[in-house]
Design a protein around this motif. Structure first.
Motif, mmCIF file in Angstrom:
data_model
loop_
_atom_site.group_PDB
_atom_site.id
_atom_site.type_symbol
_atom_site.label_atom_id
_atom_site.label_comp_id
_atom_site.label_asym_id
_atom_site.label_seq_id
_atom_site.Cartn_x
_atom_site.Cartn_y
_atom_site.Cartn_z
ATOM 1 N N VAL A 1 0.860 -1.182 0.000
ATOM 2 C CA VAL A 1 0.000 0.000 0.000
ATOM 3 C C VAL A 1 0.896 1.232 0.000
ATOM 4 O O VAL A 1 1.786 1.367 0.856
ATOM 5 N N LEU A 2 0.682 2.090 -0.953
ATOM 6 C CA LEU A 2 1.507 3.299 -1.103
ATOM 7 C C LEU A 2 0.601 4.523 -1.141
ATOM 8 O O LEU A 2 -0.406 4.527 -1.850
ATOM 9 N N ALA A 3 0.958 5.517 -0.361
ATOM 10 C CA ALA A 3 0.216 6.784 -0.361
ATOM 11 C C ALA A 3 1.201 7.922 -0.594
ATOM 12 O O ALA A 3 2.306 7.918 -0.050
ATOM 13 N N PHE A 4 0.812 8.867 -1.427
ATOM 14 C CA PHE A 4 1.688 10.013 -1.661
ATOM 15 C C PHE A 4 0.863 11.290 -1.698
ATOM 16 O O PHE A 4 -0.330 11.295 -2.004
ATOM 17 N N SER A 5 1.539 12.375 -1.356
ATOM 18 C CA SER A 5 0.940 13.695 -1.414
ATOM 19 C C SER A 5 2.039 14.665 -1.796
ATOM 20 O O SER A 5 3.120 14.661 -1.195
ATOM 21 N N MET A 6 1.788 15.474 -2.818
ATOM 22 C CA MET A 6 2.800 16.425 -3.270
ATOM 23 C C MET A 6 2.139 17.710 -3.731
ATOM 24 O O MET A 6 0.940 17.719 -4.038
ATOM 25 N N PRO A 7 2.881 18.794 -3.763
ATOM 26 C CA PRO A 7 2.307 20.089 -4.168
ATOM 27 C C PRO A 7 1.708 20.042 -5.569
ATOM 28 O O PRO A 7 2.141 19.285 -6.427
ATOM 29 N N GLU A 8 0.690 20.863 -5.794
ATOM 30 C CA GLU A 8 0.039 20.921 -7.103
ATOM 31 C C GLU A 8 1.018 21.298 -8.208
ATOM 32 O O GLU A 8 0.846 20.905 -9.363
ATOM 33 N N SER A 9 2.043 22.050 -7.859
ATOM 34 C CA SER A 9 3.008 22.493 -8.872
ATOM 35 C C SER A 9 3.874 21.347 -9.389
ATOM 36 O O SER A 9 4.570 21.500 -10.391
ATOM 37 N N TRP A 10 3.826 20.192 -8.729
ATOM 38 C CA TRP A 10 4.643 19.046 -9.143
ATOM 39 C C TRP A 10 3.891 18.150 -10.122
ATOM 40 O O TRP A 10 3.932 16.934 -10.020
ATOM 41 N N GLN A 11 3.199 18.710 -11.056
ATOM 42 C CA GLN A 11 2.381 17.906 -11.967
ATOM 43 C C GLN A 11 3.198 16.901 -12.767
ATOM 44 O O GLN A 11 2.770 15.759 -12.951
ATOM 45 N N SER A 12 4.355 17.313 -13.264
ATOM 46 C CA SER A 12 5.163 16.396 -14.072
ATOM 47 C C SER A 12 5.668 15.234 -13.226
ATOM 48 O O SER A 12 5.686 14.086 -13.680
ATOM 49 N N ARG A 13 6.059 15.513 -11.985
ATOM 50 C CA ARG A 13 6.513 14.438 -11.099
ATOM 51 C C ARG A 13 5.368 13.496 -10.747
ATOM 52 O O ARG A 13 5.540 12.271 -10.682
ATOM 53 N N ARG A 14 4.180 14.068 -10.541
ATOM 54 C CA ARG A 14 3.016 13.244 -10.234
ATOM 55 C C ARG A 14 2.694 12.316 -11.406
ATOM 56 O O ARG A 14 2.427 11.129 -11.217
ATOM 57 N N HIS A 15 2.749 12.860 -12.614
ATOM 58 C CA HIS A 15 2.480 12.045 -13.797
ATOM 59 C C HIS A 15 3.522 10.934 -13.951
ATOM 60 O O HIS A 15 3.174 9.781 -14.248
ATOM 61 N N GLU A 16 4.784 11.257 -13.738
ATOM 62 C CA GLU A 16 5.845 10.263 -13.865
ATOM 63 C C GLU A 16 5.691 9.168 -12.814
ATOM 64 O O GLU A 16 5.853 7.975 -13.112
ATOM 65 N N LEU A 17 5.348 9.545 -11.579
ATOM 66 C CA LEU A 17 5.165 8.552 -10.527
ATOM 67 C C LEU A 17 3.999 7.627 -10.867
ATOM 68 O O LEU A 17 4.100 6.399 -10.706
ATOM 69 N N ARG A 18 2.890 8.181 -11.330
ATOM 70 C CA ARG A 18 1.749 7.342 -11.685
ATOM 71 C C ARG A 18 2.105 6.361 -12.794
ATOM 72 O O ARG A 18 1.685 5.193 -12.763
ATOM 73 N N SER A 19 2.872 6.816 -13.774
ATOM 74 C CA SER A 19 3.291 5.923 -14.863
ATOM 75 C C SER A 19 4.150 4.786 -14.322
ATOM 76 O O SER A 19 3.978 3.620 -14.696
#
Length: 259
Positions: free
Chosen positions: A92-110
């Motif tokens: 089980v993995l949970a993450f939370s990051m600033p809205e400005s980190w959109q590219s990092r969020r997309h890369e992590l999801r991939s």
């Protein structure tokens, strides 16, 4: 291209003449322009390295492409798509990051999808195995933004419902059924030029399927789960195509040895 490299270049310490790629992929209906563009893009992504010998250009693997190809090989021929020996563990993995980190969020999801995770929403992801997330998060600077736990699901967790929420079972079913419609027949792809083309198309298509298959435990899947039949067809056709495909590839390949 990656399927071809994984089958006929990986572990051979060779670099292949560009003309061989043009000839081989031309038989698959790929134009010379498209092939050269692909080679150039792969060099730019550190998936191929150029090796010049006189006026002839050859292309060999890089450390990055070797890792990717070996991972694909493991997924297709070692781990398989059917998880019949699950030990009950979940990550089980949970993450939370600033809205400005959109590219990092997309890369992590991939990366999570590639690693077999499914999303339960609100930044929570699950995978039906103990997964080392260190390489998944590498280079993203997520220290302090991610929490990871492993263990068995406890009551009153409704595991079948959780799986349906986190993973696209309908999409997986549809994709496997499309594979079976094309390959589960006496004479698949009768218009293909040869068994090399059939083998490359089949294994490429299967790799695309298992790339997004989280290998869910069979006890939580329908009895007629199409991946079971699909894997049987894959191995059956591999036995038919592999040797003639390798002969055709070896006959067409011009290469040089590289360190």
């Amino acid at each position: 291209m990656l399927t071809f490299l994984g089958n006929y270049v990986l572990r051979r310490d060779i670099a292949v003449f560009s003309g061989s790629f043009i000839e081989l992929f031309g038989r698959l209906g790929v134009s010379e322009h498209a092939l050269r563009s692909t080679l150039t893009r792969m060099v730019g992504k550190d998936l191929l390295a150029r090796h010049r010998q006189g006026r002839r250009m050859h292309f060999g693997l890089t450390d990055r492409s070797r890792r990717i190809l070996m991972d694909g090989e493991q997924r297709v021929w070692t781990h398989g798509a059917v998880n019949g020996d699950w030990d009950g563990s979940w990550t089980v993995l949970a993450f939370s990051m600033p809205e400005s980190w959109q590219s990092r969020r997309h890369e992590l999801r991939s990366r999570l999808t590639w690693a077999g995770f499914g999303s339960l929403g609100n930044g929570m992801w699950i995978a039906p195995a103990e997964v080392d997330v260190t390489p998944i998060a590498a280079g993203l600077g997520l220290n302090g933004h991610m929490k990871v736990f492993t263990g068995a699901a406890q009551e009153p967790t409704d595991v079948p419902s959780m799986i349906k929420d986190a993973f696209d079972l309908d999409g997986l079913t549809e994709n496997y059924q499309a594979f079976l419609a094309r390959w589960d027949r006496p004479d698949p792809l009768p218009d293909a030029p040869d068994d090399l083309a059939r083998f490359l198309w089949m294994t490429t298509e299967w790799l695309q399927l298992v790339r997004f298959d989280p290998r869910l435990p069979v006890e939580y899947l329908p009895q007629d789960w199409p991946a079971i039949r699909g894997e049987h067809v894959l191995w059956e056709l591999r036995a038919r195509y592999e040797e003639p495909a390798r002969r055709l590839a070896d006959e067409a390949l011009e290469f040089i040895r590289v360190d």
